[in-house]
Design a protein around this motif. Structure first.
Motif, PDB file in Angstrom:
ATOM      1  N   ALA A   1       0.830  -1.207   0.000  1.00 27.70           N
ATOM      2  CA  ALA A   1       0.000   0.000   0.000  1.00 27.70           C
ATOM      3  C   ALA A   1       0.861   1.251   0.000  1.00 27.70           C
ATOM      4  CB  ALA A   1      -0.925  -0.012   1.211  1.00 27.70           C
ATOM      5  N   GLN A   2       1.910   1.282   0.839  1.00 28.24           N
ATOM      6  CA  GLN A   2       2.762   2.467   0.903  1.00 28.24           C
ATOM      7  C   GLN A   2       3.535   2.662  -0.389  1.00 28.24           C
ATOM      8  OE1 GLN A   2       1.995   3.473   5.126  1.00 28.24           O
ATOM      9  NE2 GLN A   2       2.253   4.471   3.183  1.00 28.24           N
ATOM     10  N   LEU A   3       4.012   1.579  -0.967  1.00 22.43           N
ATOM     11  CA  LEU A   3       4.743   1.699  -2.225  1.00 22.43           C
ATOM     12  C   LEU A   3       3.809   2.100  -3.363  1.00 22.43           C
ATOM     13  CD1 LEU A   3       7.215  -1.294  -1.894  1.00 22.43           C
ATOM     14  CD2 LEU A   3       7.847   1.114  -2.208  1.00 22.43           C
ATOM     15  N   TYR A   4       2.582   1.601  -3.343  1.00 22.28           N
ATOM     16  CA  TYR A   4       1.628   2.022  -4.363  1.00 22.28           C
ATOM     17  C   TYR A   4       1.353   3.519  -4.257  1.00 22.28           C
ATOM     18  CZ  TYR A   4      -2.627   2.669  -7.027  1.00 22.28           C
ATOM     19  OH  TYR A   4      -3.559   3.140  -7.922  1.00 22.28           O
ATOM     20  N   GLY A   5       1.265   4.012  -3.038  1.00 19.14           N
ATOM     21  CA  GLY A   5       1.041   5.434  -2.849  1.00 19.14           C
ATOM     22  C   GLY A   5       2.133   6.293  -3.445  1.00 19.14           C
ATOM     23  N   VAL A   6       3.341   5.736  -3.539  1.00 16.58           N
ATOM     24  CA  VAL A   6       4.479   6.474  -4.101  1.00 16.58           C
ATOM     25  C   VAL A   6       4.600   6.240  -5.595  1.00 16.58           C
ATOM     26  CG1 VAL A   6       7.000   6.701  -4.065  1.00 16.58           C
ATOM     27  CG2 VAL A   6       5.746   6.405  -1.916  1.00 16.58           C
ATOM     28  N   GLN A   7       4.462   5.001  -6.031  1.00 10.87           N
ATOM     29  CA  GLN A   7       4.817   4.618  -7.399  1.00 10.87           C
ATOM     30  C   GLN A   7       3.626   4.365  -8.319  1.00 10.87           C
ATOM     31  OE1 GLN A   7       9.091   2.501  -6.338  1.00 10.87           O
ATOM     32  NE2 GLN A   7       7.285   1.223  -6.355  1.00 10.87           N
ATOM     33  N   ARG A   8       2.434   4.193  -7.729  1.00 10.07           N
ATOM     34  CA  ARG A   8       1.205   4.021  -8.514  1.00 10.07           C
ATOM     35  C   ARG A   8       1.299   2.878  -9.521  1.00 10.07           C
ATOM     36  NH1 ARG A   8      -3.148   6.275  -5.979  1.00 10.07           N
ATOM     37  NH2 ARG A   8      -2.268   7.910  -4.650  1.00 10.07           N
ATOM     38  N   LYS A   9       1.888   1.779  -9.111  1.00 17.39           N
ATOM     39  CA  LYS A   9       1.950   0.594  -9.954  1.00 17.39           C
ATOM     40  C   LYS A   9       0.780  -0.313  -9.598  1.00 17.39           C
ATOM     41  CE  LYS A   9       7.009   0.572 -10.441  1.00 17.39           C
ATOM     42  NZ  LYS A   9       8.268  -0.186 -10.165  1.00 17.39           N
ATOM     43  N   ASN A  10      -0.045  -0.653 -10.578  1.00 17.16           N
ATOM     44  CA  ASN A  10      -1.224  -1.461 -10.301  1.00 17.16           C
ATOM     45  C   ASN A  10      -0.877  -2.818  -9.729  1.00 17.16           C
ATOM     46  OD1 ASN A  10      -3.154   0.431 -11.027  1.00 17.16           O
ATOM     47  ND2 ASN A  10      -3.122  -0.171 -13.195  1.00 17.16           N
ATOM     48  N   THR A  11       0.302  -3.340 -10.081  1.00 21.45           N
ATOM     49  CA  THR A  11       0.712  -4.639  -9.533  1.00 21.45           C
ATOM     50  C   THR A  11       0.836  -4.576  -8.017  1.00 21.45           C
ATOM     51  OG1 THR A  11       3.020  -4.024  -9.979  1.00 21.45           O
ATOM     52  CG2 THR A  11       1.902  -5.399 -11.621  1.00 21.45           C
ATOM     53  N   LEU A  12       1.237  -3.423  -7.485  1.00 20.11           N
ATOM     54  CA  LEU A  12       1.355  -3.274  -6.035  1.00 20.11           C
ATOM     55  C   LEU A  12      -0.031  -3.249  -5.375  1.00 20.11           C
ATOM     56  CD1 LEU A  12       4.184  -0.588  -5.911  1.00 20.11           C
ATOM     57  CD2 LEU A  12       4.339  -2.920  -5.006  1.00 20.11           C
ATOM     58  N   LEU A  13      -0.981  -2.554  -5.998  1.00 20.99           N
ATOM     59  CA  LEU A  13      -2.342  -2.516  -5.474  1.00 20.99           C
ATOM     60  C   LEU A  13      -2.954  -3.910  -5.486  1.00 20.99           C
ATOM     61  CD1 LEU A  13      -4.690  -0.806  -4.411  1.00 20.99           C
ATOM     62  CD2 LEU A  13      -5.358  -0.397  -6.790  1.00 20.99           C
ATOM     63  N   GLN A  14      -2.729  -4.625  -6.568  1.00 17.25           N
ATOM     64  CA  GLN A  14      -3.260  -5.986  -6.680  1.00 17.25           C
ATOM     65  C   GLN A  14      -2.633  -6.913  -5.641  1.00 17.25           C
ATOM     66  OE1 GLN A  14      -2.376  -6.841 -10.772  1.00 17.25           O
ATOM     67  NE2 GLN A  14      -3.868  -5.344 -11.547  1.00 17.25           N
ATOM     68  N   ALA A  15      -1.320  -6.775  -5.479  1.00 15.49           N
ATOM     69  CA  ALA A  15      -0.641  -7.600  -4.475  1.00 15.49           C
ATOM     70  C   ALA A  15      -1.156  -7.284  -3.080  1.00 15.49           C
ATOM     71  CB  ALA A  15       0.869  -7.370  -4.548  1.00 15.49           C
ATOM     72  N   GLY A  16      -1.373  -5.999  -2.810  1.00 17.79           N
ATOM     73  CA  GLY A  16      -1.887  -5.600  -1.502  1.00 17.79           C
ATOM     74  C   GLY A  16      -3.234  -6.237  -1.205  1.00 17.79           C
ATOM     75  N   MET A  17      -4.120  -6.283  -2.188  1.00 20.44           N
ATOM     76  CA  MET A  17      -5.443  -6.875  -1.981  1.00 20.44           C
ATOM     77  C   MET A  17      -5.339  -8.379  -1.746  1.00 20.44           C
ATOM     78  SD  MET A  17      -7.710  -4.568  -1.787  1.00 20.44           S
ATOM     79  CE  MET A  17      -9.073  -5.737  -1.681  1.00 20.44           C
ATOM     80  N   VAL A  18      -4.427  -9.042  -2.427  1.00 20.06           N
ATOM     81  CA  VAL A  18      -4.230 -10.484  -2.193  1.00 20.06           C
ATOM     82  C   VAL A  18      -3.753 -10.722  -0.765  1.00 20.06           C
ATOM     83  CG1 VAL A  18      -2.860 -12.509  -2.835  1.00 20.06           C
ATOM     84  CG2 VAL A  18      -3.812 -11.029  -4.617  1.00 20.06           C
ATOM     85  N   TYR A  19      -2.787  -9.928  -0.333  1.00 16.23           N
ATOM     86  CA  TYR A  19      -2.318 -10.056   1.051  1.00 16.23           C
ATOM     87  C   TYR A  19      -3.453  -9.768   2.037  1.00 16.23           C
ATOM     88  CZ  TYR A  19       2.578 -10.108  -0.585  1.00 16.23           C
ATOM     89  OH  TYR A  19       3.771 -10.432  -1.179  1.00 16.23           O
ATOM     90  N   ALA A  20      -4.272  -8.760   1.745  1.00 19.26           N
ATOM     91  CA  ALA A  20      -5.371  -8.388   2.644  1.00 19.26           C
ATOM     92  C   ALA A  20      -6.361  -9.540   2.803  1.00 19.26           C
ATOM     93  CB  ALA A  20      -6.081  -7.152   2.111  1.00 19.26           C
ATOM     94  N   GLN A  21      -6.657 -10.214   1.717  1.00 22.22           N
ATOM     95  CA  GLN A  21      -7.620 -11.309   1.763  1.00 22.22           C
ATOM     96  C   GLN A  21      -7.079 -12.528   2.495  1.00 22.22           C
ATOM     97  OE1 GLN A  21      -8.283 -11.624  -2.443  1.00 22.22           O
ATOM     98  NE2 GLN A  21      -9.368  -9.643  -2.527  1.00 22.22           N
ATOM     99  N   THR A  22      -5.752 -12.609   2.608  1.00 19.55           N
ATOM    100  CA  THR A  22      -5.137 -13.731   3.319  1.00 19.55           C
ATOM    101  C   THR A  22      -5.331 -13.613   4.822  1.00 19.55           C
ATOM    102  OG1 THR A  22      -3.456 -13.859   1.576  1.00 19.55           O
ATOM    103  CG2 THR A  22      -2.980 -15.014   3.637  1.00 19.55           C
ATOM    104  N   GLU A  23      -5.294 -12.372   5.339  1.00 21.62           N
ATOM    105  CA  GLU A  23      -5.565 -12.148   6.760  1.00 21.62           C
ATOM    106  C   GLU A  23      -6.562 -11.004   6.903  1.00 21.62           C
ATOM    107  OE1 GLU A  23      -2.413 -12.102  10.014  1.00 21.62           O
ATOM    108  OE2 GLU A  23      -3.248 -10.088  10.190  1.00 21.62           O
ATOM    109  N   PRO A  24      -7.837 -11.279   6.687  1.00 18.65           N
ATOM    110  CA  PRO A  24      -8.827 -10.197   6.753  1.00 18.65           C
ATOM    111  C   PRO A  24      -8.999  -9.636   8.164  1.00 18.65           C
ATOM    112  CG  PRO A  24      -9.894 -12.323   6.432  1.00 18.65           C
ATOM    113  CD  PRO A  24      -8.436 -12.547   6.257  1.00 18.65           C
ATOM    114  N   VAL A  25      -8.881 -10.482   9.177  1.00 12.07           N
ATOM    115  CA  VAL A  25      -9.063 -10.054  10.565  1.00 12.07           C
ATOM    116  C   VAL A  25      -7.843 -10.467  11.371  1.00 12.07           C
ATOM    117  CG1 VAL A  25     -10.464 -10.291  12.654  1.00 12.07           C
ATOM    118  CG2 VAL A  25     -11.568 -10.240  10.400  1.00 12.07           C
ATOM    119  N   THR A  26      -7.248  -9.527  12.071  1.00  9.83           N
ATOM    120  CA  THR A  26      -6.108  -9.845  12.921  1.00  9.83           C
ATOM    121  C   THR A  26      -6.531 -10.897  13.938  1.00  9.83           C
ATOM    122  OG1 THR A  26      -5.288  -7.588  12.645  1.00  9.83           O
ATOM    123  CG2 THR A  26      -4.378  -8.880  14.473  1.00  9.83           C
ATOM    124  N   PRO A  27      -5.824 -12.036  14.026  1.00  9.74           N
ATOM    125  CA  PRO A  27      -6.354 -13.199  14.758  1.00  9.74           C
ATOM    126  C   PRO A  27      -6.625 -13.011  16.238  1.00  9.74           C
ATOM    127  CG  PRO A  27      -4.670 -13.902  13.204  1.00  9.74           C
ATOM    128  CD  PRO A  27      -4.661 -12.398  13.195  1.00  9.74           C
TER     129      PRO A  27
END
Length: 594
Positions: free
Chosen positions: A360-386
């Motif tokens: 997310a932070q790198l996307y905010g700087v570089q605006r690469k869609n691959t970073l946004l997509q990767a961030g969403m994949v990571y988010a879905q892996t741990e939606p709620v802090t256990p």
């Protein structure tokens, strides 16, 4: 032993009644915002109930607000009966106290400035925790660090690891907690710049340098983090180990590692490392992403904030943010910390949250869609802090204590993605609320080691959810967690050294600075209460003085203001950094509501 200058000058009759009663009222000693949630807790160590409570103007001694006490919440901790006293409808600024049954509270203020200066005050603790040059002592320490272990280079290779912060009023240094600390300081300035002042220079000494003190402090951390990531494929995880705990001393006298004043620097190998020699254990490291992601997010946010005033430094930060992120992608998994003498480590078990934040932070700087997509994949892996909604967890098992990446990603996402991320926060909060709504303190955070750190982090998650969604359904829960840290808890004490100034606050923390030299450790957030079962099982705890809170201990939970109790009364720099963000948020709220 206790610094109790606060409290209040009340009528002699009321003071006498307070001393004799088994009834107590717990408040937020900092005070309450006029337009915010305002609640206290009445508890009785014996049997008995109340029907109503009164808010009394301290100057006139007249009742200005009276209300039903509401429903009884029953037993909690030491109290056999408890009620939640909600006076949110009263908004007039002034100085007041509460009365219910035979209990009288300390005086407190209702005002828009009750949090003013609190975040800056807590920066004092971080300056005092500086390693290398320490501005509080006006002396240097650990200038010979250090020699490497577990790296691709030969063991005992010398590297420059000067600087950073001592971790928890001892002198270990961890990359994970340091990067999280730097991120929170940077984010606090980004989100609430107006609350911070410039009264110290970059070295932490008094004197303006045209840079907010919080940015000076963050940069001190960033400088050290860059030394811990000196090459694109080199990443180090910690300096020193639990041999540090052999005795209290001032940092310049640290020589417990068999090489004079030089200390070991542990490489992020991604493989198991030592966890207590006599226990014949190794930690459960599986990769480096948990550390690498934290580096990348701190570096990327630092780049965003510093690129205008120091473009060369910011460019180097961005370079290292990308190389750290690449290491996390290459070596997914967790890098746990190492110990030599004891089995206690930072037993982190999650890493996708760290990589989500970095993306997310790198996307905010570089605006690469691959970073946004990767961030969403990571988010879905741990939606709620256990740990959210759980009764227990291992020490630092789910770290940071909330998923920061959801907030940062939601700010750059749109539509369904933003709603999805906000929904993750809501689900976690609801899990805590299901427990919290059953007691008068609205306490749903488990009493594990560093429970205060979890409390500050959880309050931030509640506020972030409200910001993202516009839903204020959990406003009272969020404020209850803030109130807990400043005295609305069974012991009636603030958990921050010296805050408020004339409050009931820690006076005998587990810190060499206070224990050996009586130096104040202003602004340090102590670990906080733990389950009685945890306290009873820990190695080497022995109270040095009679327990002034003995009447308020219980089989459920204990807290001691005693340097002998490292489990509840040891300040931590990362917990304090989270609190700095939270206090900046609250000060800003007071400004907006004026």
């Amino acid at each position: 032993m206790k610094r109790c200058l606060l409290l209040v000058i009340l009528l002699p009759l009321l003071i006498a009644a307070k001393r004799e009663t088994t009834e107590h009222i717990r408040i937020n000693q900092l005070g309450y915002l006029p337009g915010g949630v305002k609640a206290a807790v009445w508890g009785n160590l014996s049997d008995g109930m109340i029907n109503s409570f009164e808010l009394i103007d301290s100057a006139s001694n007249k009742v200005v607000f009276k209300s039903s006490a509401g429903k009884p919440f029953g037993a909690y901790g030491p109290f056999r009966q408890s009620f939640r006293l909600d006076f949110s409808r009263f908004t007039q600024p002034g100085t007041y106290f509460l009365k219910a049954g035979t209990a009288v509270s300390p005086m407190f203020r209702i005002a828009g400035d009750v949090y003013t200066g609190a975040a800056d005050f807590c920066l004092r603790y971080l300056r005092q925790q500086r390693c290398g040059f320490n501005p509080f002592l006006k002396d240097s320490c650990h200038t010979f660090d250090g020699y490497t272990l577990y790296g691709p280079m030969p063991d005992s290779t010398r590297i420059d690891a000067f600087g950073g912060w001592h971790d928890a009023s001892d002198y270990l240094q961890y990359s994970t907690t340091s990067a999280n600390t730097a991120w929170h300081l940077l984010a606090a300035y980004r989100d609430f710049p107006a609350v911070f002042t410039d009264k110290h220079n970059a070295s932490g000494l008094p004197g303006s340098n045209n840079t907010a003190d919080v940015l000076d402090e963050a940069r001190w951390g960033l400088d050290w983090l860059m030394r811990m990531h000196p090459k694109s494929d080199w990443l180090f995880n910690q300096i020193a180990d639990d041999r540090d705990h052999r005795g209290m001393r001032i940092p310049a006298l640290d020589s417990f590692y068999g090489r004079g004043f030089e200390r070991p620097v542990y490489f992020c190998s991604g493989q198991p490392q030592v966890q207590g020699v006599k226990y014949k254990k190794m930690n459960k490291s599986t990769g480096v992403a948990s550390t690498a992601g934290k580096f990348a997010s701190a570096f990327a946010l630092g780049h965003s904030l510093l690129k205008k005033d120091d473009p060369a430094y910011a460019a180097e930060l961005l370079k290292r943010a990308n190389s750290a992120f690449a290491l996390g992608v290459q070596k997914p998994g967790v890098q746990q910390t190492a110990s030599v003498l004891s089995p206690y480590i930072y037993a982190e078990d999650n890493w996708t949250d760290d990589m989500e934040l970095a993306a997310a932070q790198l996307y905010g700087v570089q605006r690469k869609n691959t970073l946004l997509q990767a961030g969403m994949v990571y988010a879905q892996t741990e939606p709620v802090t256990p740990w959210l909604g759980a009764d227990t967890a291992s020490h630092y098992q789910w770290y940071p204590f909330i998923n920061i990446g959801h907030f940062e990603l939601a700010k750059v996402a749109a539509g369904k993605q933003k709603q999805q991320l906000s929904g993750y926060y809501k689900t976690g909060i609801e899990k805590v609320w299901a427990k919290a709504k059953q007691n008068a303190f609205y306490r749903g955070v488990p009493f594990i080691w560093c429970s205060n750190n979890l409390t500050a982090a959880f309050a931030i998650q509640c506020y972030w959810y409200q910001q993202l969604s516009g839903d204020d359904a959990f406003a009272a829960l969020a404020q209850a967690n803030v109130d807990w840290l400043f005295g609305c808890n069974p012991w009636g004490t603030s958990m921050v050294y010296g805050l408020p100034e004339r409050g009931d606050t820690p006076a005998d923390p587990h810190s060499a600075f206070t224990h050996l030299k009586n130096y104040p450790i202003d602004g340090g957030l102590v670990d906080g209460p733990v389950y009685g079962t945890i306290y009873g099982s820990l190695i080497g705890i022995r109270l040095a003085e009679p327990d002034e809170y003995a009447a308020f201990q219980s089989s459920l939970v204990v807290y001691h203001d005693d340097y002998g109790d490292y489990s509840t009364n040891e300040p931590t720099m990362d917990g304090t950094a989270s609190l700095i963000y939270l206090l900046a948020l609250k000060e800003n709220e007071g400004r907006i509501r004026k």
